[in-house]
Design a protein around this motif. Structure first.
Motif: not given
Length: 157
Positions: A9-20, A32-44
């Motif tokens: 199983i291969i899960n695709v993340s990014t080096n940006g996970h360190v900022f999540g 009011g906590a949602y932000g696109a970048l915040k959500a993206h980094l949380q998922t990574k």
């Protein structure tokens, strides 16, 4: 997958996970906590933690191995001007290199006895950010995910 002699199983993340950050108490970033970048980094970051937790739950003797990868940025289109082309040439992978880490984790026999790790540029990353190896958060995230999808115990790992 359990019946296969060797499943991956291969899960695709990014080096940006360190900022999540993982917001277990507000995983959907409501009120009011949602932000696109915040959500993206949380998922990574969640994908890296999920990979570790799944590998732990499957155990070292499982025929199913789990990997998280950073595929890198791929230069899939030329830039529209000279500056965009230079930027892409310096910071992105050529299109033929884009799938290499996927292929490495999917096919290389050297990884037959590894599971739960993060790979970048066809190499296992040895020094991970502390957030990416926080097994308590990984466990809590797994439990929350199972609860959210109402995973029955008979299907749990």
């Amino acid at each position: 997958m359990r019946r296969s002699p060797n499943a991956r199983i291969i899960n695709v993340s990014t080096n940006g996970h360190v900022f999540g950050d993982i917001y277990v108490e507000n995983i959907n970033l409501r009120n009011g906590a949602y932000g696109a970048l915040k959500a993206h980094l949380q998922t990574k970051l969640a994908l890296v933690l999920f990979t570790r937790e799944m590998a732990r739950r499957l155990g070292p003797d499982s025929n199913i191995k789990v990997y998280a990868i950073n595929p890198g940025m791929v230069n899939s289109r030329p830039g529209s001007n000279i500056f965009a082309r230079i930027f892409k040439a310096l910071l992105t992978l050529p299109i033929d290199m884009g799938p290499q880490t996927y292929l490495y984790c999917a096919l290389d026999e050297l990884l037959d006895n590894e599971s739960g790790f993060y790979y970048d540029n066809c190499r296992r990353v040895q020094r991970m950010h502390s957030k990416a190896v926080d097994d308590k958060t990984g466990h809590d995230l797994w439990k929350l995910s199972a609860d959210l999808v109402k995973l029955e115990d008979k299907y749990a790992i």
